[in-house]
Design an enzyme around this catalytic site. Structure first.
Site, PDB file in Angstrom:
ATOM      1  CE1 TYR A   1    -178.653 -23.204  34.384  1.00 57.85           C
ATOM      2  CE2 TYR A   1    -176.335 -23.609  34.833  1.00 57.85           C
ATOM      3  CZ  TYR A   1    -177.347 -22.750  34.437  1.00 57.85           C
ATOM      4  OH  TYR A   1    -177.054 -21.463  34.119  1.00 57.85           O
TER       5      TYR A   1
ATOM      6  NE  ARG B   1    -172.440 -24.837  32.448  1.00 59.73           N
ATOM      7  CZ  ARG B   1    -172.881 -25.782  33.286  1.00 59.73           C
ATOM      8  NH1 ARG B   1    -172.024 -26.516  33.973  1.00 59.73           N
ATOM      9  NH2 ARG B   1    -174.179 -25.980  33.420  1.00 59.73           N
TER      10      ARG B   1
ATOM     11  CG  HIS C   1    -180.034 -36.126  22.631  1.00 60.81           C
ATOM     12  ND1 HIS C   1    -181.037 -36.883  22.076  1.00 60.81           N
ATOM     13  CD2 HIS C   1    -180.169 -36.252  23.981  1.00 60.81           C
ATOM     14  CE1 HIS C   1    -181.756 -37.439  23.031  1.00 60.81           C
ATOM     15  NE2 HIS C   1    -181.246 -37.076  24.199  1.00 60.81           N
TER      16      HIS C   1
ATOM     17  CB  CYS D   1    -175.062 -32.216  28.492  1.00 67.09           C
ATOM     18  SG  CYS D   1    -175.582 -31.963  30.193  1.00 67.09           S
TER      19      CYS D   1
ATOM     20  N   GLY E   1    -174.959 -26.871  21.723  1.00 66.48           N
ATOM     21  CA  GLY E   1    -173.994 -26.366  22.693  1.00 66.48           C
ATOM     22  C   GLY E   1    -174.440 -26.748  24.078  1.00 66.48           C
TER      23      GLY E   1
END
Length: 420
Positions: free
Chosen positions: A10, A333, A217, A268, A265
């Site tokens: 990505y 993921r 975050h 990262c 989710g």
């Protein structure tokens, strides 16, 4: 410039396509024959809005290509950018095997006849000290008296999936980590047309920056969802509280990641929180707040599922709208929606899933492995839009806000992103 990008996931695929749009000659490198064939055919191997068009443009203009073997390009390129994954290891630390492998590959391919140093830019998330203690020794051992033929830089990326192209050209900041914190002329040239604050710092400070951002975050999402759960129990509109709270940009920063709704989710936030926990434990720091973030996120997944159970009986039928962790993406993921789907199946609820961006035949690499190890029945669960709209369901779980634009036949709709 001629730039070699290692890793066509990505981050790497977005970088390669955007760099080619800027007029640079870009060669993408990946171990997957399938990804290479897709790119060379002028298509993107990942789902990201606008990326297919950029890849097609780059290939058509002869500015973008892909290969498994970078050796014949490294001597003639100006910059090598490393965007390979650093997934979670079993102990929570980052698995650095891909970074090590690519570092060896690059170091072993630098010829003696280079006229200028090769700029090697690492963008993968990594523990502070990795460049100095792991990457640099690899290059020093391979090059020995020729170490001046390489310049190592750590330049973390701040791309969000589904808006990655926008973030590439309009990042919140640019962080450039070098040995002594000095500027990197090549990266300054590369970023000359990007309007963002630039910070020159040491390797370690730059490496730490990505952990700080991603963990904060995650903290914001967990905090917002905890507030949302309290509001739900007290009969208060979480949406109203969110609107008031985030209107205060003087003291409360910004509304980003602070809306009560779905759990966090993706590739990262969970892995980087785990890695920071590992680092904190390793160095003897005490990070009680960070340690609780993943537990809070799991609690929110359970809260959402318990709300859904109120609307669908055992043996009933449920439809989920959206499976990937984010809209306009096929990245599964650590998607909280996969956890929710698994809970439905374990509770003997017949589940169907509609997500037009998730096509099992197009899943590749770690995304493919995670999808089928976490949800083996994925192919059977996915349905077309016509099926989603024609069949009768006891409950529709809307993770995207799509329900209002669909002709659904259901008794209940629960929007997991709106704790109002």
């Amino acid at each position: 410039m001629k730039i070699v990008v290692f890793g066509l996931g990505y981050v790497g695929m977005t970088a390669a396509a955007c760099l080619s749009k800027q007029g640079h000659e870009v060669v993408g490198v990946d171990v997957s024959d399938e990804k290479i064939a897709i790119v060379n055919a002028g298509k993107s191997p990942i789902t990201e809005p606008g990326l297919d068009e950029l890849v097609a443009r780059g290939v058509r203009k002869g500015l973008l290509s892909a290969t498994k073997d970078a050796s014949r390009h490294l001597d003639s390129c100006d910059m090598a950018t490393v965007c390979v994954g650093t997934p979670s290891a079993p102990d929570g630390s980052h698995n650095m095997s891909y970074v090590v492998e690519v570092s060896h590959q690059i170091a072993g391919s630098i010829g003696r006849d280079r006229a200028t140093p090769l700029i090697v830019v690492f963008r993968s998330t990594m523990r502070p000290g990795t460049i100095e203690e792991l990457v640099l020794p690899i290059f020093e051992n391979a090059l020995r008296d020729r170490i001046d033929l390489v310049e190592l830089v750590y330049n973390p990326e701040f791309l969000r999936e589904s808006v990655a192209i926008q973030d590439f050209f309009n990042p919140p900041k640019i962080v450039i980590g070098t040995k002594g914190g000095e500027p990197c002329t090549a990266l300054d040239e590369l970023n000359a047309r990007i309007d963002a604050p630039v910070f020159y710092t040491t390797y370690r400070a730059a490496e730490m920056t990505k952990f700080v951002d991603n963990t904060f975050h995650a903290v914001k999402v967990a905090f917002a969802n905890e507030v949302g759960r309290v509001c739900d129990k007290l009969g208060i509109s979480a949406a109203t509280v969110h609107k008031i709270f985030t209107s205060d940009t003087k003291l409360n920063i910004s509304p980003c990641y602070l809306r009560p709704g779905g759990a966090f989710g993706g590739s990262c936030l969970p892995k980087d929180v785990r890695a920071l926990q590992y680092i904190a434990s390793d160095v003897g720091a005490y990070t009680h707040l960070v340690d609780s973030v993943l537990r809070s996120n799991d609690a929110h997944k359970n809260f959402l599922f318990e709300n859904c159970l109120k609307a669908v009986p055992a043996g009933g039928r449920a439809l989920m709208l959206g499976l990937a962790f984010k809209e306009n993406s096929d990245d599964l993921r650590e998607s909280p929606n996969i956890d929710l789907a698994r809970k439905f199946l374990q509770s003997n609820i017949h589940l169907s899933i509609y997500d037009p961006h998730v096509k099992p035949s197009k899943l590749l690499g770690q995304n493919l492995g995670y999808a089928f190890s976490s949800l083996p029945a994925l192919r059977k669960l996915l349905v077309a839009k016509t099926t989603a709209e024609s069949e009768l369901f006891d409950l529709v779980v809307d993770t995207r806000g799509w329900a209002k634009n669909m002709a659904l036949r259901t008794k209940w709709v629960i929007d997991v992103n709106t704790l109002s």
